[in-house]
Design a protein around this motif. Structure first.
Motif, PDB file in Angstrom:
ATOM      1  N   ASP A 193       0.816  -1.220   0.000  1.00  0.00           N
ATOM      2  CA  ASP A 193       0.000   0.000   0.000  1.00  0.00           C
ATOM      3  C   ASP A 193       0.847   1.267   0.000  1.00  0.00           C
ATOM      4  OD1 ASP A 193      -2.275  -1.504  -0.035  1.00  0.00           O
ATOM      5  OD2 ASP A 193      -2.717  -1.295   2.102  1.00  0.00           O
ATOM      6  N   PHE A 194       1.973   1.226   0.713  1.00  0.00           N
ATOM      7  CA  PHE A 194       2.788   2.430   0.851  1.00  0.00           C
ATOM      8  C   PHE A 194       4.073   2.372   0.035  1.00  0.00           C
ATOM      9  CE2 PHE A 194       0.134   2.413   4.634  1.00  0.00           C
ATOM     10  CZ  PHE A 194      -0.243   3.743   4.759  1.00  0.00           C
ATOM     11  N   GLY A 195       4.350   1.235  -0.631  1.00  0.00           N
ATOM     12  CA  GLY A 195       5.568   1.112  -1.426  1.00  0.00           C
ATOM     13  C   GLY A 195       6.819   1.264  -0.595  1.00  0.00           C
ATOM     14  N   LEU A 196       6.878   0.585   0.560  1.00  0.00           N
ATOM     15  CA  LEU A 196       7.984   0.758   1.493  1.00  0.00           C
ATOM     16  C   LEU A 196       9.254   0.099   0.963  1.00  0.00           C
ATOM     17  CD1 LEU A 196       6.148  -0.026   4.867  1.00  0.00           C
ATOM     18  CD2 LEU A 196       6.489   2.201   3.771  1.00  0.00           C
ATOM     19  N   SER A 197      10.361   0.801   1.080  1.00  0.00           N
ATOM     20  CA  SER A 197      11.656   0.228   0.739  1.00  0.00           C
ATOM     21  C   SER A 197      12.158  -0.606   1.912  1.00  0.00           C
ATOM     22  CB  SER A 197      12.656   1.346   0.426  1.00  0.00           C
ATOM     23  OG  SER A 197      12.892   2.131   1.593  1.00  0.00           O
ATOM     24  N   CYS A 198      13.309  -1.264   1.721  1.00  0.00           N
ATOM     25  CA  CYS A 198      13.866  -2.080   2.801  1.00  0.00           C
ATOM     26  C   CYS A 198      14.150  -1.244   4.044  1.00  0.00           C
ATOM     27  CB  CYS A 198      15.153  -2.749   2.336  1.00  0.00           C
ATOM     28  SG  CYS A 198      14.895  -4.210   1.291  1.00  0.00           S
ATOM     29  N   SER A 199      14.777  -0.084   3.847  1.00  0.00           N
ATOM     30  CA  SER A 199      15.107   0.761   4.997  1.00  0.00           C
ATOM     31  C   SER A 199      13.852   1.279   5.682  1.00  0.00           C
ATOM     32  CB  SER A 199      15.987   1.932   4.546  1.00  0.00           C
ATOM     33  OG  SER A 199      15.315   2.704   3.562  1.00  0.00           O
ATOM     34  N   GLU A 200      12.817   1.568   4.922  1.00  0.00           N
ATOM     35  CA  GLU A 200      11.567   2.039   5.520  1.00  0.00           C
ATOM     36  C   GLU A 200      10.867   0.927   6.294  1.00  0.00           C
ATOM     37  OE1 GLU A 200      10.248   5.587   2.390  1.00  0.00           O
ATOM     38  OE2 GLU A 200       9.683   3.483   2.003  1.00  0.00           O
ATOM     39  N   GLN A 201      10.960  -0.294   5.790  1.00  0.00           N
ATOM     40  CA  GLN A 201      10.403  -1.423   6.526  1.00  0.00           C
ATOM     41  C   GLN A 201      11.162  -1.629   7.835  1.00  0.00           C
ATOM     42  OE1 GLN A 201       9.733  -5.000   4.077  1.00  0.00           O
ATOM     43  NE2 GLN A 201       9.787  -3.658   2.291  1.00  0.00           N
ATOM     44  N   GLU A 202      12.479  -1.511   7.777  1.00  0.00           N
ATOM     45  CA  GLU A 202      13.276  -1.641   8.997  1.00  0.00           C
ATOM     46  C   GLU A 202      12.924  -0.551   9.999  1.00  0.00           C
ATOM     47  OE1 GLU A 202      17.331  -1.598   7.855  1.00  0.00           O
ATOM     48  OE2 GLU A 202      17.285  -3.592   6.927  1.00  0.00           O
ATOM     49  N   LEU A 203      12.720   0.658   9.500  1.00  0.00           N
ATOM     50  CA  LEU A 203      12.333   1.765  10.381  1.00  0.00           C
ATOM     51  C   LEU A 203      10.994   1.487  11.040  1.00  0.00           C
ATOM     52  CD1 LEU A 203      12.703   4.647  11.494  1.00  0.00           C
ATOM     53  CD2 LEU A 203      11.625   5.487   9.388  1.00  0.00           C
ATOM     54  N   LEU A 204      10.052   0.989  10.277  1.00  0.00           N
ATOM     55  CA  LEU A 204       8.729   0.704  10.826  1.00  0.00           C
ATOM     56  C   LEU A 204       8.788  -0.417  11.849  1.00  0.00           C
ATOM     57  CD1 LEU A 204       5.680   1.040  10.884  1.00  0.00           C
ATOM     58  CD2 LEU A 204       5.531  -0.451   8.866  1.00  0.00           C
ATOM     59  N   VAL A 205       9.509  -1.475  11.523  1.00  0.00           N
ATOM     60  CA  VAL A 205       9.610  -2.598  12.451  1.00  0.00           C
ATOM     61  C   VAL A 205      10.372  -2.186  13.712  1.00  0.00           C
ATOM     62  CG1 VAL A 205      10.633  -4.874  12.780  1.00  0.00           C
ATOM     63  CG2 VAL A 205       9.420  -4.349  10.661  1.00  0.00           C
ATOM     64  N   GLY A 206      11.457  -1.448  13.541  1.00  0.00           N
ATOM     65  CA  GLY A 206      12.304  -1.086  14.676  1.00  0.00           C
ATOM     66  C   GLY A 206      11.786   0.057  15.510  1.00  0.00           C
ATOM     67  N   SER A 207      10.774   0.778  15.027  1.00  0.00           N
ATOM     68  CA  SER A 207      10.251   1.901  15.808  1.00  0.00           C
ATOM     69  C   SER A 207       9.640   1.439  17.119  1.00  0.00           C
ATOM     70  CB  SER A 207       9.213   2.682  14.985  1.00  0.00           C
ATOM     71  OG  SER A 207       8.148   1.834  14.568  1.00  0.00           O
ATOM     72  N   LEU A 208       9.172   0.207  17.161  1.00  0.00           N
ATOM     73  CA  LEU A 208       8.665  -0.333  18.416  1.00  0.00           C
ATOM     74  C   LEU A 208       9.766  -0.366  19.465  1.00  0.00           C
ATOM     75  CD1 LEU A 208       5.907  -1.801  19.363  1.00  0.00           C
ATOM     76  CD2 LEU A 208       7.279  -3.864  19.252  1.00  0.00           C
ATOM     77  N   LEU A 209      10.984  -0.663  19.029  1.00  0.00           N
ATOM     78  CA  LEU A 209      12.127  -0.708  19.938  1.00  0.00           C
ATOM     79  C   LEU A 209      12.398   0.655  20.554  1.00  0.00           C
ATOM     80  CD1 LEU A 209      14.683  -2.010  21.136  1.00  0.00           C
ATOM     81  CD2 LEU A 209      15.835  -1.510  18.978  1.00  0.00           C
ATOM     82  N   LEU A 210      12.270   1.710  19.765  1.00  0.00           N
ATOM     83  CA  LEU A 210      12.533   3.053  20.270  1.00  0.00           C
ATOM     84  C   LEU A 210      11.610   3.387  21.440  1.00  0.00           C
ATOM     85  CD1 LEU A 210      13.932   5.813  20.000  1.00  0.00           C
ATOM     86  CD2 LEU A 210      12.162   6.442  18.346  1.00  0.00           C
ATOM     87  N   GLY A 211      10.321   3.147  21.254  1.00  0.00           N
ATOM     88  CA  GLY A 211       9.380   3.429  22.329  1.00  0.00           C
ATOM     89  C   GLY A 211       9.597   2.538  23.538  1.00  0.00           C
TER      90      GLY A 211
END
Length: 565
Positions: free
Chosen positions: A63-81
């Motif tokens: 839906d959003f055309g996420l690149s590899c780095s964007e997918q990593e950012l989305l997955v890893g954002s849970l870690l930040l919080g």
């Protein structure tokens, strides 16, 4: 006499805590079921929120055309919080109370879920995942402490360990909903939205429970022999600063050594990485295509649930030390077995920049990360101690990658649920493949009845009530940091010494962990939190199983309510 009877029945905030005292026979109340629901639903929320991204990531990428780095950012954002929560959550728990911290975290989770469900851009998705990570990390810490303080010694082990069982149930539930909603319009929005359901149910249970004050937690089952002494103790109860965790006062340094040792060995035994090769092992014994991913997810998940339930039944009988020692020893043997098998039957361990990083991560604990990895083995089934994640792999839509291991040359990936099947194993290796599978099952089981539930149970018991939240959060932050280190160093370690020696190194670390548990971790089975605190202050814990030291010099006596009273 009436006051004695009331105290012996463990009345907290107007709730009759039936079954609290030894030999107490009272009518069944709703108190213990409500405590159990808080623990179970808290774990279920934690597990669901971590695992749901594995099913939502593919439609989000489309839906959003996420690149590899964007997918990593989305997955890893849970870690930040979650990392932020582990740093500040302890102060919130001690300042506002355990119950309020859980209720507040559920409100934060609601906001994060709404952000995810209504998101129209990557920014809102990352924000929602970060907020959700903060909420589940804070809730995980507060839940374990809250339940351990409310219930008596006879139920504490079972009810706190129930949180771990809830995590696995939440993971498996997320798979079921992901599968059901995979073909629905905007199905990923519903996947994220359903995370609020267990949190709301948990909040309803909390509204029917007392706040779990320090007074009730510290003195609910001990009655002073001399009148008025309880009031004096309450008024003279010591206050602790964060720096006291590293001082000799009341043996706080020794308690911190126990807490940090448990969370570090929990991670350094390789738990975040060993299960990365579960799908490879399942393929090697003959399970091909999608069946391997399903079996790796559901099969190992079922093993984990069974082992966790076994731990719940034994933790208050065999004791904490017995489960930790048995689990760590079995982990050392099983992971070493995988390493030895891989000498004879090499498994694919080459890094690939196209491999999908782990969608979710979960450690024994409450509060592990949703950490992605930049480079990963081609077969990535699941992570950490939640052995039930769908395999996520990537393949290029257009052309081969120009350079192996070059993370800067990544075209847009297309996700597939199952990796390509490897060649059929040679007949002479069939026995070794099945041996590796058995070792994998044993490893999952050992972690799930040892480090998985017991680490967080011990952490909720060993610190004084005045600093318990901050101390728990401090140890939890090291758990996340160790998970990050083990995850990021995995492929470098494989490149330096090979996959087999990496597994054997994890086995050696488990042996060191076994020694640490034997010499430093005390047995807390069957003891009130006050007794545990007093014995740590006097440094009088015995290393032998089940031996309890008397509280010499402490003017307390346990009062048992008889059936006739």
């Amino acid at each position: 006499m009436k006051r004695k009877d009331k105290a012996s029945q463990g009345v907290v905030g107007g709730y009759s805590l039936a079954g609290r005292g030894d030999g107490e026979k009272g009518r069944p109340s709703l108190f213990l079921p409500l405590c159990a629901s808080v623990s179970l639903l808290g774990g279920l929320t934690f597990g669901y929120e971590l695992a749901v991204i594995s099913g939502a990531l593919l439609p989000l990428q489309l839906d959003f055309g996420l690149s590899c780095s964007e997918q990593e950012l989305l997955v890893g954002s849970l870690l930040l919080g979650a990392l932020l929560a582990s740093l500040v959550g302890g102060f919130l728990i001690d300042r506002y109370g355990r119950k309020q911290a859980i209720l507040g975290s559920n409100l934060v989770l609601l906001a994060g879920s709404l952000s995810l469900s209504l998101a129209s851009s990557l920014t809102w998705l990352v924000l929602g995942r970060s907020v959700a990570g903060f909420a589940i990390s804070l809730s995980s810490m507060a839940c374990c402490i809250y339940v351990s303080e409310l219930v008596g010694p006879r139920q504490r082990g079972v009810l706190v360990s129930l949180y771990e069982a809830g995590i696995t149930v939440g993971i498996l539930l997320s798979y079921a909903l992901n599968y059901a909603l995979a073909g629905a319009l905007w199905g990923w929005r519903h996947m994220f939205g359903w995370a609020t359901a267990p949190a709301l149910l948990q909040s309803l249970s909390l509204l029917l429970l007392p706040p779990g004050t320090a007074d009730a937690a510290a003195h609910r089952d001990l009655i002073p022999l001399q009148g008025g002494e309880a009031t004096k103790l309450d008024l003279g109860r010591p206050r602790y600063s964060f720096l006291d965790l590293f001082r000799t006062r009341d043996n706080m340094r020794g308690r911190t050594t126990v807490g940090l040792g448990l969370v570090l060995f929990q991670q350094l035994t390789g738990q975040p990485n060993v299960l990365c090769y579960a799908s490879t092992i399942f393929h090697s014994v003959g399970f091909r295509g999608a069946s391997s991913a399903v079996l790796a997810s559901v099969g190992l998940g079922a093993v984990k649930v069974a082992a966790t339930l076994t731990a719940m039944g034994l933790v208050d009988r065999a004791g904490r030390r017995a489960l930790l020692l048995a689990g760590c020893a079995l982990m050392a043997l099983s992971v070493s077995g995988i390493g030895l098998v891989s000498f004879a039957v090499p498994m694919d361990s080459g890094p690939s920049c196209l491999a999908m990083p782990n969608a979710t991560r979960l450690s024994g604990l409450p509060g592990d990360s949703g950490l992605p990895r930049g480079l990963a083995p081609p077969l990535r089934p699941m992570t950490d101690q939640s052995p039930g994640r769908p395999v996520l792999s990537t393949s290029e839509k257009t052309k081969p990658h120009p350079g192996a291991g070059d993370p800067t040359a990544l075209p847009l990936p297309a996700l597939s649920i199952a990796p390509a099947a490897p060649p059929s194993p040679a007949p002479e290796h069939a026995l070794l493949h099945w041996t590796a599978l058995v070792c994998m099952m044993l490893f999952v089981s050992a972690f799930s009845f040892g480090f998985g539930p017991v680490t967080w149970l011990v952490l909720s018991e060993i610190y004084p009530v005045e600093i318990r939240g901050r101390a728990f959060a401090f140890c939890n932050s090291f758990n996340w940091a160790a998970n990050l280190f083990i995850s990021l160093s995995f492929l470098d370690l494989i490149g330096a010494i090979g996959l087999s020696w990496t597994f054997l190194l994890y086995g050696l670390t488990a042996v060191f962990g076994l020694g640490f548990i034997y010499f430093f971790v005390p047995e807390t089975k069957g003891q009130s939190l006050t007794e545990i605190d007093q014995q740590f202050q006097k440094r009088r814990f015995a290393l032998s199983f089940g031996h309890r030291q008397s509280l010499a010099g402490i003017q307390y006596s346990r009062i048992e309510a008889s059936a006739a009273s």
